[in-house]
Design an enzyme around this catalytic site. Structure first.
Site, short mmCIF file in Angstrom:
data_model
loop_
_atom_site.label_atom_id
_atom_site.label_comp_id
_atom_site.label_asym_id
_atom_site.label_seq_id
_atom_site.Cartn_x
_atom_site.Cartn_y
_atom_site.Cartn_z
N SER A 138 0.83 -1.20 0.00
CA SER A 138 0.00 0.00 0.00
C SER A 138 0.87 1.27 0.00
O SER A 138 1.52 1.57 -1.00
CB SER A 138 -0.96 -0.04 1.19
OG SER A 138 -1.96 0.93 1.08
N HIS A 178 -7.76 -5.54 0.50
CA HIS A 178 -6.57 -4.71 0.67
C HIS A 178 -5.64 -5.23 1.77
O HIS A 178 -4.43 -5.37 1.58
CB HIS A 178 -6.98 -3.27 0.98
CG HIS A 178 -5.87 -2.28 0.90
ND1 HIS A 178 -5.37 -1.85 -0.29
CD2 HIS A 178 -5.16 -1.65 1.88
CE1 HIS A 178 -4.39 -0.98 -0.08
NE2 HIS A 178 -4.23 -0.85 1.24
#
Length: 403
Positions: free
Chosen positions: A175, A375
């Site tokens: 990320s 995610h």
């Protein structure tokens, strides 16, 4: 608009009151709701408790931030290929070591003989000191991910290579760790030359189609700057949110916390999340950042462009960039071999954002799209080893043996 401001004010007052109670929470209440020995321990304690050796190293950036690097080793892995891993927003190095040894990236790599270095960005609990400023100073919090790309990553890379005596390392980002690395590799030729291969988990440089409700928060941050300045806001800082998570995420309220987890990350296969460790995740993930950094994320979401921080003032942009608008990062300059690992059920990084990288990267060697991944599954998913970690491990070892 006023309701939003009142909500922020209420949150701020609540945070101040909770901060005043922290000594009491720490001495009286914390022992009673620490269910797992992996809660409220540092990264090295996580590693040692799982049978690995761990070292803490301090690196100082060119602009004065002091960052801790955690070196996780097993057996003779100090002599193996060095790999540096950097974490997501509001995370720190611990997220690579919070699952069981056969499910955590740091432990899988170290067990295979990789010399694992876990980095930390400024503003986290492992990056909260400075040569000149204290955390009470506004200047300390005057940063975004572009500063991490300009200072934190090059300093960490230089330190690892100087310590190991190796000319290059493997880079692993999740990320924010991908965003900063892409920015660095697009602008810093020297740092770029020191990365053999970059492995990117949940990769992005734009946030065009966020499915998560966090999109509304980012819209607010970008469109109402008069209510949020570029300094510090207490509730982005540990340990306030960590204590709240440890206190409330248990028993009948645990499903609610799991819901929050999924609303942020996305809904993946139920067997990909060990719900008994959600408390462990929450007490390590909320590690701190600046409001200015979150506003830069909001810019990526609203502006749809991979560029430096916009001061929303031609005069201010001229002062910082010698131009009236912030400069773009050119992804075509990222000539390092890159492997992408994206999630089909990621509510933060959309397929559109990943495709932008697939189309623009000149040296893409792999794109593995994990069909049942959200995610956060790339750091905490029980099947992250199958989708990404084993592949990364094998590639690092192959490149090392082929050098």
């Amino acid at each position: 608009m006023y309701k939003s401001f009142n909500t922020l004010l209420l949150l701020g007052v609540s945070a101040v009151l909770l901060a005043a109670l922290l000594p009491y929470l720490n001495s009286r209440l914390l022992p009673h709701f620490t269910d797992d020995p992996h809660m409220f321990v540092d990264t090295c304690q996580l590693a040692v408790s799982n049978g690995f050796q761990c070292e803490s190293h301090l690196v100082t950036t060119a602009d004065g931030y002091r960052l801790t690097l955690h070196r996780v080793v097993s057996g003779r892995s100090r002599e193996g290929p060095p790999a540096l891993a950097l974490h997501c927003l509001e995370c720190d190095s611990a997220v690579f070591a919070t699952n069981l040894p056969d499910q955590s990236l740091a432990f899988i790599l170290a067990q295979a003989g990789v010399d694992v270095w876990l980095g930390n960005f400024r503003g986290t609990i492992y990056g909260n000191t400075h040569q000149r400023f204290s955390k009470r100073d506004d200047e300390f919090w005057d940063f975004t991910w572009q500063d991490m790309a300009e200072y934190d990553l090059p300093a960490s890379i230089d330190y690892v290579l100087a310590t190991t005596g190796q000319p290059q390392l493997s880079y692993i980002g999740h990320s924010q760790g991908t965003l900063t690395a892409f920015a660095m590799m697009a602008t810093n030729a020297t740092a770029k030359s020191r990365i053999s291969t970059a492995y990117m988990l949940s990769p992005f440089v734009t946030l065009r189609k966020i499915t998560s409700p966090i999109a509304y928060f980012l819209d607010f941050m970008y469109l109402t700057p008069q209510f949020v300045d570029d300094k510090r806001i207490t509730w982005f800082e540990p340990p306030i949110l960590n204590y709240l998570a440890a206190y409330f995420c248990r028993g009948v309220t645990l499903p609610f916390c799991t819901l929050v987890y999924h609303q942020f990350s996305g809904y993946s296969s139920p067997d990909n999340l060990n719900s008994t460790r959600v408390l462990v995740y929450f007490t390590h993930a909320l590690s701190g950042t600046s409001v200015k950094n979150v506003k830069h994320y909001a810019q990526l979401h609203v502006d749809h462009q991979f560029r430096k921080y916009d001061y929303h003032s031609e005069q201010a942009n001229l002062h910082h960039y010698n131009r009236t608008s912030p400069p773009q990062y050119d992804i075509s300059q990222v000539t390092v071999p890159v492997a992408l690992y994206s999630g089909a059920l990621d509510w933060l990084v959309s397929a559109v954002d990943v495709q932008y990288l697939v189309d623009g990267l000149p040296n893409l060697v792999l794109h593995n799209r994990c069909h049942n991944f959200a995610h956060l599954d790339f750091i905490w998913g029980l099947h992250a080893n199958e989708c990404a970690y084993w592949s990364i491990r094998d590639s690092i070892l192959h490149n090392w043996q082929s050098r």
